[in-house]
Structure formats: structure tokens, C-alpha cells
Scaffold this active site. Structure first.
Site, mmCIF file in Angstrom:
data_model
loop_
_atom_site.group_PDB
_atom_site.id
_atom_site.type_symbol
_atom_site.label_atom_id
_atom_site.label_comp_id
_atom_site.label_asym_id
_atom_site.label_seq_id
_atom_site.Cartn_x
_atom_site.Cartn_y
_atom_site.Cartn_z
ATOM 1 N N THR A 49 0.861 -1.179 0.000
ATOM 2 C CA THR A 49 0.000 0.000 0.000
ATOM 3 C C THR A 49 0.900 1.232 0.000
ATOM 4 O OG1 THR A 49 -0.117 0.328 2.404
ATOM 5 C CG2 THR A 49 -1.628 -1.303 1.461
ATOM 6 N N CYS A 50 0.296 2.425 0.042
ATOM 7 C CA CYS A 50 1.113 3.643 0.053
ATOM 8 C C CYS A 50 1.931 3.756 1.340
ATOM 9 C CB CYS A 50 0.235 4.871 -0.128
ATOM 10 S SG CYS A 50 -1.069 5.027 1.106
ATOM 11 N N GLN A 116 -7.398 -4.295 1.921
ATOM 12 C CA GLN A 116 -6.141 -4.375 1.178
ATOM 13 C C GLN A 116 -5.399 -5.674 1.484
ATOM 14 O OE1 GLN A 116 -4.705 -0.620 2.681
ATOM 15 N NE2 GLN A 116 -5.108 0.451 0.762
ATOM 16 N N ALA A 186 -12.052 19.371 -5.800
ATOM 17 C CA ALA A 186 -11.764 18.012 -6.282
ATOM 18 C C ALA A 186 -10.381 17.550 -5.810
ATOM 19 C CB ALA A 186 -11.848 17.954 -7.800
ATOM 20 N N GLU A 188 -7.603 16.209 -2.591
ATOM 21 C CA GLU A 188 -7.470 14.957 -1.842
ATOM 22 C C GLU A 188 -8.574 14.787 -0.804
ATOM 23 O OE1 GLU A 188 -4.211 12.673 1.017
ATOM 24 O OE2 GLU A 188 -3.624 14.484 -0.073
#
Length: 418
Positions: A49-50, A116, A186, A188
Site C-alpha cells: 500500500t502507500c 487491502q 476536487a 485529496e
């Protein structure tokens, strides 16, 4: 072979290093198969994941996996070793449970990581790198997460601005699926809000932004949403039941007059508005309007701080529950390890039984008295079953091994007279 958890995360490595070792979903099957072959690993799953990249596998030598990662991503072993962590066996299982429960996340208790981890497990299944051992471990971890979610309040209280805004909307609208949502911006934060709204079943979302391209990209991520320019805000505001705004504007983009006109067109049906921008997007005077419920980032922050404290308490309960689950699984594994011995002993006894039955049938065929045949069968079987334990007990007694004698008495279920 033992279970290992090897990886880096947001606590141990910079974003730069995390980016270098991250695996995109479409490349995972190939990476899993190559890693198993090169690092001589029987079973493997990769959670990427990030905030983390972690390897969960059944392996003899974790160093080979580390060397493969170093070569695969062209990173020096020295650089990797400064950020890598390794857990083994029961500690590795605890780590997997903590990760999947959100206890090791940047946002304590966040639920997305569970999904995830499940996706990572599915990728490993599809790649053919999950065997019986890893399957049992992941199933145990999933069961632990479900218990954490149902038996503690770790995920009950929102600790992000976006999630808090959506939870607040749920308290005001009995059925969010019928509400129209207008998202202003628009970026984060609005992207997170939009995803939370979508998860709650909201079907009608409008995105107003200065750049149509960015708004269209977000709409595509959501699987469809109406897109308008920020200049057209006054036209779409009357249709909105929920307005959540977060732009980078230095001046308010929604004024009291605009909202008054929208209310008039709505025949004064209430509007729920959340301003999570700093500086504010919605004029403070909007709060004076009777049919508007306006909340600012400060209102949400106080709620979030309370929720953080609540999550910390729930996290302590979750840690205890995970410890309990890990210990229980350890007991199961050790019991499983004895199953081979039990089967071998059962086979040995079965062979003795069949041999004695064959002798008894032969004696009956020769006309020996059935009562005598049964007596001989039972006596022979008893003597053969008792022979080895009797020899070992006498040997233990001769060696003054009282602990072995006590254990043998417990194993055999013998009640000794004092």
C-alpha cells in the site's frame, strides 16, 4: 520452515523508499512467483500500500528474500536494512493481525487496510503461492480482525475530517441513498469524502471545481458523477441536500445570498453544509439561516479528538484480543504438529489388532473353543499394547525420572493410590 513477516512501513521508511519497493497490483502475480523461486520460499503473499510493503511467507531464510528485493528494485542491502523489520512465527502472526485490524496504521483503526490485506491474499492465491500453512494463518488473521471489529469500538468513531463529515450527514438524513450531494472542490480531501459518500450508498453526486479535468477524473474514480464548473455553483446548489466544500480559495465561494436563493427554490427544505476548507469556503453568516445546518472544520475537530481518545481505549482492548487469538492459534498449531504422531500410533495399534484377529480366526477355523480364542486375543492384545510403555516406565523409575512418571500417569489416565 517458519512463518515470517518482513517489510517496511511509514514508521520505518521514507516515502521515497516506500515508493521504490511498492508493487502495483497488476505485477504482483509475477513478483510472487519470481520471489518464491529466487528466494526459495514455499508460500508467499505481498501486502503493498502507500504506507507499507510487507512479505508474509513460509521460509527458512529471510535473508534470501531481502537479497531478492534488493536486486529486483536495485536498492542496496545497506539502505534496505536500515528500514526493514522482521517478525517470526507467533510474533509474525501478531503483526499480521495488528496490520489487518488497523492497529499499525497511520490513522488508528482505519478499516481500509483489512480490504487491502484480503486483496493481497487473493492475489497470492491466484499466483499459486498460497499453500495450506499460509492459508491457515491468513484465515486466522481474518477471524481475529472480525472479532476486533465486532467486540471493540476501534472503528466506531471517525478520526478523519472527511469520514467525520459523512458520519455527521448520516445522523441528519435517515436515508442517505436518497440524498443529493454537492462536493465543492476536487482535491485529496474531497476525494476521500466522495469515496465515503459512495460507500454509504449515495447515488447522486455533483462535483463543482475550477478545473473540469480534475473533477472528471474524480467522477471516473467514483464510477460516475455530474461535473460542473465552480462558476455554475449557484445553478446546482438548489438541488443539493448535502454540501461539502474544500477548495484552495482565499475567499468564500458560497455566500449567504447564494444560499438564500437556493433555499427559496427548494421551498426551504433544509441543507446540510460542511466547510472543511481553511480559509473557509462558506460565509459564516450562512449559519444564521434557519434551514441550514452548517458545520466547520473546528466543529469536526472537536468530535475527532474525542473519537481519537475513544479509539485509543478500544485499541488497548483490541491488542489484548489479538494476543489471545495469537496464543489460541499457537495452541492449535502445536496440536496440529502432534497429529502425525497420533496417526502413526493409531496405525501401529490397528496393525496389532488385525494381526490378533487373523490369529483368532485361524484358531476358530481349527475348532478351538471360542471362549478360549477370545481370552487369548484379549490377553495378547493387552500384553502387546502394554509392552513398550511398561519398559519405558521401568526405565524412568530406574533413572529416578519422577517428572516422566508423573507425565506418563497423566498421559495414560492412571489414578495412582497414595
Amino acid at each position: 520452515m517458519g512463518f515470517i513477516a518482513l517489510g517496511i512501513n511509514h514508521k520505518t521508511a521514507s516515502v521515497h523508499l516506500r515508493e521504490k519497493v511498492a508493487f502495483l497490483p497488476e505485477f504482483l502475480p509475477h513478483a510472487l512467483q519470481v520471489a518464491c523461486a529466487r528466494a526459495e520460499i514455499n508460500e508467499l503473499a505481498i501486502v503493498s500500500t502507500c504506507n507499507r510493503t510487507e512479505f508474509y511467507g513460509i521460509a527458512n531464510d529471510s535473508q534470501k528474500l531481502l537479497q531478492w528485493l534488493s536486486q529486483e528494485r536495485q536498492i542496496s542491502l545497506t539502505e534496505l536494512q536500515t528500514s526493514i523489520y522482521l517478525h517470526q512465527d507467533q510474533q509474525a502472526l501478531r503483526h499480521l493481525m495488528r496490520v489487518a485490524s488497523g492497529l499499525d496504521s497511520m490513522v488508528l483503526g482505519e478499516p481500509q487496510i483489512f480490504g487491502q490485506v484480503k486483496v493481497a491474499y487473493q492475489h497470492a492465491q491466484q499466483a499459486g503461492t498460497v499453500g495450506s500453512q499460509l492459508d491457515r494463518i491468513f484465515q486466522q488473521a481474518f477471524a481475529a480482525v472480525k472479532r476486533v471489529r465486532t467486540e471493540t469500538a476501534i472503528g466506531a468513531n471517525p478520526v478523519s475530517i472527511g469520514f467525520a463529515a459523512v458520519q455527521l450527514a448520516k445522523q441528519i438524513f435517515t436515508d442517505l441513498t436518497k440524498a443529493n450531494a454537492l462536493l465543492v472542490g476536487a482535491g485529496e480531501m474531497i476525494s476521500l469524502v466522495a469515496k465515503h459518500l459512495k460507500e454509504q450508498g449515495i447515488k447522486h453526486i455533483t462535483i463543482a471545481n475550477r478545473s473540469l479535468e480534475r473533477a472528471e477524473n474524480l467522477a471516473a474514480e467514483l464510477g460516475g458523477a455530474k461535473v460542473v464548473l465552480l462558476a455554475d455553483l449557484a445553478e446546482v446548489l438548489p438541488q443539493a441536500d448535502i454540501v461539502i466544500s474544500c477548495t484552495g480559495s482565499q475567499l468564500p465561494v458560497i455566500g449567504k445570498g447564494m444560499v438564500e436563493r437556493a433555499l427559496k427554490k427548494r421551498r426551504y427544505q433544509p441543507i446540510f453544509m460542511v466547510d472543511i476548507a481553511v480559509p473557509r469556503d462558506i460565509e459564516p453568516e450562512v449559519d444564521d439561516l434557519e434551514d441550514v445546518y452548517l458545520y466547520t472544520v473546528d466543529d469536526l475537530e472537536s468530535t475527532i479528538e474525542e473519537n481519537r481518545r475513544a479509539r485509543q481505549q478500544a485499541a488497548q482492548q483490541a491488542e489484548q484480543l489479538i494476543e489471545q487469538c495469537a496464543i489460541e492459534f499457537g495452541h492449535q498449531q502445536r496440536a496440529q504438529a502432534a497429529s502425525g504422531l497420533v496417526m502413526a500410533y493409531r496405525q501401529q495399534v490397528e496393525e496389532l489388532r488385525l494381526a490378533e484377529i487373523a490369529k483368532a480366526q485361524q484358531s476358530l477355523a481349527q475348532g478351538v473353543n471360542p471362549h478360549d480364542v477370545l481370552e487369548r486375543l484379549s490377553r495378547n492384545l493387552t500384553n502387546k499394547l502394554m509392552h513398550t510403555p511398561s519398559v519405558q516406565l521401568k526405565q524412568a523409575a530406574a533413572n529416578n525420572a519422577h517428572d516422566k512418571l508423573m507425565w506418563a500417569a497423566e498421559l495414560l489416565g492412571v489414578q495412582q493410590n497414595e
